[in-house]
Design a protein around this motif. Structure first.
Motif, mmCIF file in Angstrom:
data_model
loop_
_atom_site.group_PDB
_atom_site.id
_atom_site.type_symbol
_atom_site.label_atom_id
_atom_site.label_comp_id
_atom_site.label_asym_id
_atom_site.label_seq_id
_atom_site.Cartn_x
_atom_site.Cartn_y
_atom_site.Cartn_z
ATOM 1 N N LEU A 462 0.834 -1.200 0.000
ATOM 2 C CA LEU A 462 0.000 0.000 0.000
ATOM 3 C C LEU A 462 0.874 1.257 0.000
ATOM 4 O O LEU A 462 0.614 2.210 -0.752
ATOM 5 C CB LEU A 462 -0.921 -0.001 1.222
ATOM 6 N N LEU A 463 1.906 1.274 0.834
ATOM 7 C CA LEU A 463 2.778 2.447 0.911
ATOM 8 C C LEU A 463 3.472 2.713 -0.429
ATOM 9 O O LEU A 463 3.516 3.863 -0.903
ATOM 10 C CB LEU A 463 3.824 2.239 2.014
ATOM 11 N N LEU A 464 4.000 1.663 -1.056
ATOM 12 C CA LEU A 464 4.698 1.844 -2.330
ATOM 13 C C LEU A 464 3.745 2.286 -3.435
ATOM 14 O O LEU A 464 4.105 3.111 -4.290
ATOM 15 C CB LEU A 464 5.406 0.547 -2.730
ATOM 16 N N ASN A 465 2.526 1.745 -3.438
ATOM 17 C CA ASN A 465 1.548 2.185 -4.436
ATOM 18 C C ASN A 465 1.163 3.643 -4.232
ATOM 19 O O ASN A 465 0.940 4.387 -5.194
ATOM 20 C CB ASN A 465 0.300 1.302 -4.387
ATOM 21 N N PRO A 470 0.026 6.859 -7.272
ATOM 22 C CA PRO A 470 -1.102 7.337 -6.452
ATOM 23 C C PRO A 470 -2.411 7.453 -7.215
ATOM 24 O O PRO A 470 -3.480 7.538 -6.605
ATOM 25 C CB PRO A 470 -0.614 8.722 -5.981
ATOM 26 N N ASP A 471 -2.353 7.467 -8.554
ATOM 27 C CA ASP A 471 -3.578 7.580 -9.345
ATOM 28 C C ASP A 471 -4.146 6.224 -9.751
ATOM 29 O O ASP A 471 -5.177 6.160 -10.424
ATOM 30 C CB ASP A 471 -3.324 8.427 -10.594
ATOM 31 N N HIS A 472 -3.469 5.115 -9.367
ATOM 32 C CA HIS A 472 -3.988 3.778 -9.662
ATOM 33 C C HIS A 472 -4.860 3.321 -8.482
ATOM 34 O O HIS A 472 -4.401 2.623 -7.577
ATOM 35 C CB HIS A 472 -2.836 2.795 -9.895
ATOM 36 N N PHE A 473 -6.109 3.749 -8.515
ATOM 37 C CA PHE A 473 -6.991 3.542 -7.353
ATOM 38 C C PHE A 473 -7.317 2.072 -7.134
ATOM 39 O O PHE A 473 -7.523 1.645 -5.994
ATOM 40 C CB PHE A 473 -8.279 4.360 -7.540
ATOM 41 N N ASN A 474 -7.367 1.299 -8.207
ATOM 42 C CA ASN A 474 -7.667 -0.126 -8.036
ATOM 43 C C ASN A 474 -6.587 -0.822 -7.219
ATOM 44 O O ASN A 474 -6.888 -1.649 -6.346
ATOM 45 C CB ASN A 474 -7.812 -0.805 -9.396
ATOM 46 N N ASN A 475 -5.325 -0.502 -7.508
ATOM 47 C CA ASN A 475 -4.225 -1.097 -6.744
ATOM 48 C C ASN A 475 -4.284 -0.681 -5.282
ATOM 49 O O ASN A 475 -4.051 -1.488 -4.365
ATOM 50 C CB ASN A 475 -2.872 -0.693 -7.346
ATOM 51 N N LEU A 476 -4.591 0.599 -5.054
ATOM 52 C CA LEU A 476 -4.666 1.091 -3.677
ATOM 53 C C LEU A 476 -5.807 0.412 -2.918
ATOM 54 O O LEU A 476 -5.658 0.005 -1.756
ATOM 55 C CB LEU A 476 -4.862 2.611 -3.679
ATOM 56 N N GLU A 477 -6.952 0.294 -3.583
ATOM 57 C CA GLU A 477 -8.106 -0.340 -2.916
ATOM 58 C C GLU A 477 -7.832 -1.817 -2.652
ATOM 59 O O GLU A 477 -8.199 -2.344 -1.580
ATOM 60 C CB GLU A 477 -9.346 -0.184 -3.800
ATOM 61 N N SER A 478 -7.173 -2.486 -3.601
ATOM 62 C CA SER A 478 -6.868 -3.909 -3.409
ATOM 63 C C SER A 478 -5.919 -4.103 -2.228
ATOM 64 O O SER A 478 -6.118 -4.997 -1.387
ATOM 65 C CB SER A 478 -6.245 -4.474 -4.680
ATOM 66 N N ALA A 479 -4.879 -3.263 -2.156
ATOM 67 C CA ALA A 479 -3.940 -3.377 -1.036
ATOM 68 C C ALA A 479 -4.636 -3.100 0.291
ATOM 69 O O ALA A 479 -4.393 -3.791 1.301
ATOM 70 C CB ALA A 479 -2.777 -2.413 -1.238
ATOM 71 N N ARG A 481 -7.830 -3.545 0.979
ATOM 72 C CA ARG A 481 -8.705 -4.681 1.308
ATOM 73 C C ARG A 481 -7.899 -5.830 1.898
ATOM 74 O O ARG A 481 -8.346 -6.476 2.862
ATOM 75 C CB ARG A 481 -9.443 -5.149 0.042
ATOM 76 N N ASN A 482 -6.736 -6.095 1.329
ATOM 77 C CA ASN A 482 -5.901 -7.169 1.870
ATOM 78 C C ASN A 482 -5.476 -6.871 3.305
ATOM 79 O O ASN A 482 -5.470 -7.754 4.172
ATOM 80 C CB ASN A 482 -4.657 -7.365 0.994
ATOM 81 N N ILE A 483 -5.127 -5.613 3.548
ATOM 82 C CA ILE A 483 -4.740 -5.221 4.919
ATOM 83 C C ILE A 483 -5.908 -5.392 5.882
ATOM 84 O O ILE A 483 -5.774 -5.946 6.983
ATOM 85 C CB ILE A 483 -4.229 -3.764 4.928
ATOM 86 N N ASP A 484 -7.083 -4.922 5.448
ATOM 87 C CA ASP A 484 -8.262 -5.023 6.320
ATOM 88 C C ASP A 484 -8.613 -6.476 6.592
ATOM 89 O O ASP A 484 -8.957 -6.851 7.731
ATOM 90 C CB ASP A 484 -9.452 -4.315 5.662
ATOM 91 N N SER A 485 -8.524 -7.313 5.538
ATOM 92 C CA SER A 485 -8.873 -8.728 5.704
ATOM 93 C C SER A 485 -7.941 -9.419 6.695
ATOM 94 O O SER A 485 -8.382 -10.115 7.619
ATOM 95 C CB SER A 485 -8.825 -9.425 4.347
#
Length: 503
Positions: A462-465, A470-479, A481-485
């Motif tokens: 998440l930090l590296l993305n 920073p404009d790749h929102f899908n990657n940020l949201e995926s990271a 979600r993985n953290i939350d899970s």
């Protein structure tokens, strides 16, 4: 020196009045003869023994001088008068004084421009000074020579070496003809020597004329600018500057040339990355055709061939892309003389990726394995942190991703870790390649049940993305979600551990 006419009447008067003293000869410029007559007169009147005999030659000599004066003063005869020549002054009185005054003003302007280091303006002014000197003096003259020297030095400062050479050589030719002072000749010679050295350096860079040198400088400037834009990720600006570099290289070469091939290849790849396939294909095909026309080796063909293969792969023409990738591999291996290089690694990686995308996993794994062999050879030769770090990391990530899809975690994990080590060396681990490696390592750790390790990798992803894309929102949201899970599972595990009765 300029010839000066003498009046015959005055010469005969001097012969009659002061002939024994050589006055007429001094007047007519025969200084040696006049001095001899004066010496004979002085010795004859000195009273020394035999002094009277010194007067005997004077009378017949003076009789001869009657005819000599006639010859020296007859119409059409010019007598050379010696004298001291003043620098910068006209020798005749019939010059255009207004034009001379204007030339002096221009010289003052030239000096001001030179002191301000405005050499382009200095060249313009010096051109006007030389033109004025040619009009005023209408032939070889010290002022014209020095004006040419000024113009030559200003042209040298502007790197207009051909023009500087022509003006300085003319200056020296005039100087030798009129007997220019030695110090002025030395100035012109030194300026010419510097100019010839500049011409030698220009030829060493591949430019035969000043025009070619200017185009070469412009081309180098555009190359630097589009590489800077590419490094900043500004692909549209990089493509525009690269297109200008193509046009400049065409003008420089006057037709097909290596520089044109090089920039066409770069332009084709930039257009491909901008998803302009038609424009990219035209540029790549022209680069290949021109390379064939010039008889260039495979090192010039590999880039545009690889670009065409990528275009065909993106368009779903897998068979055509495969054939081109294989040609790229052969070219890269030939260029490396059977050894290893980044070009070989890239060629195998691209073909392996094509096989993986088309579901030919066995072929893909074989190609990745061969790419890995070449990467190991590069590491042995150059060290871990040498070569194209981004290429090496992406190849390792691609190979690891293929193994991970087969659930070969033991084979995938060391490849991801090696990719991270390369990124750590090259950019302290701050890159999209490192983000992808951390994400997949987190997924494998999660699958193995090591939730804390998985959480660490997901947080790093998440930090590296956030930093790199920073404009790749899908990657940020995926990271996220993985953290939350994983965090939720860890929290449940911790809660269950607290509620479990002690034994």
């Amino acid at each position: 020196m300029t010839a000066s006419p003498r009046r015959p009447g005055f010469a005969y008067l001097l012969l009659a009045v002061g002939g024994f003293a050589g006055a007429h000869r001094f007047y007519l410029g025969s200084y040696f003869g006049g001095a001899a007559q004066l010496a004979l007169l002085a010795y004859g009147l000195s009273g020394l023994p035999g002094a009277r005999f010194a007067l005997l030659p004077l009378l017949p000599w003076l009789l001869f001088d009657i005819y000599w004066v006639h010859r020296k003063t007859r119409p059409g005869m010019v007598v050379a008068v010696r004298g001291v020549k003043r620098r910068g002054r006209p020798e005749n009185k019939d010059y255009d004084l207004a034009a001379l005054a204007e030339a002096n003003k221009l010289q003052a302007s030239f000096v001001a421009a030179a002191e301000a280091q405005d050499w382009a303006q200095a060249v313009v002014i010096a051109d006007q000074i030389v033109a004025s000197a040619r009009r005023i003096f209408k032939g070889p003259h010290l002022n014209l020579a020095m004006s040419l020297c000024m113009l030559g030095q200003a042209c040298y400062q502007c790197k207009a070496f051909d023009k500087a050479k022509a003006n300085l050589e003319e200056c020296l030719a005039i100087g030798r003809k009129i007997g220019m002072p030695a110090e002025d000749m030395d100035i012109a010679r030194k300026a010419l020597a510097l100019t010839l050295a500049g011409i030698g350096e220009r030829k060493a860079r591949g430019a035969e004329t000043d025009g070619e040198a200017a185009l070469l400088h412009l081309l180098e400037e555009k190359e630097t600018r589009y590489r800077d834009a590419l490094a900043q990720g500004d692909l549209p600006r990089a493509e525009r500057l690269c297109a200008e570099a193509v046009a400049t290289s065409r003008q420089l070469c006057g037709g097909p040339g290596k520089s044109v091939v090089f920039h066409l290849s770069s332009h084709a790849e930039l257009c491909r990355r901008l998803q302009w396939p038609d424009k990219a294909e035209v540029a790549a095909n022209e680069a290949l055709a021109m390379a064939g026309q010039l008889g260039l080796d495979d090192s010039w063909r590999r880039g545009p061939t690889n670009t065409l293969a990528l275009l065909h792969a993106a368009a779903g023409r897998a068979d055509e892309a495969e054939a081109l990738y294989k040609k790229t591999i052969a070219m890269a291996i030939a260029e490396a003389k059977g050894g290893s290089s980044d070009g070989v690694v890239r060629a195998f990686n691209n073909l392996a990726f094509l096989y993986a995308e088309s579901g030919q996993n066995d072929k893909a794994e074989l190609c990745y394995a061969r790419a890995l062999v070449h990467l190991d050879k590069l590491r042995e030769a150059d060290g871990e942190d040498q070569g194209d770090a981004e290429l090496h990391s992406h190849m390792l990530n691609n190979f690891a991703g293929l193994l991970m899809a087969r659930r070969d975690f033991d084979g995938a994990r060391p490849l991801y870790e090696r990719s991270l080590a390369i990124q750590q060396h090259s950019c302290r681990g701050i890159s999209t390649a490192a983000a992808n490696a951390h994400n997949d390592l987190g997924l494998m750790a999660q699958d193995d049940g090591d939730l804390r390790q998985a959480l660490m990798h997901f947080q790093r992803t998440l930090l590296l993305n956030q930093i790199c894309t920073p404009d790749h929102f899908n990657n940020l949201e995926s990271a996220q979600r993985n953290i939350d899970s994983v965090s939720m599972v860890l929290a449940l595990v911790a809660r269950a551990a607290r509620m479990e009765p002690s034994t």
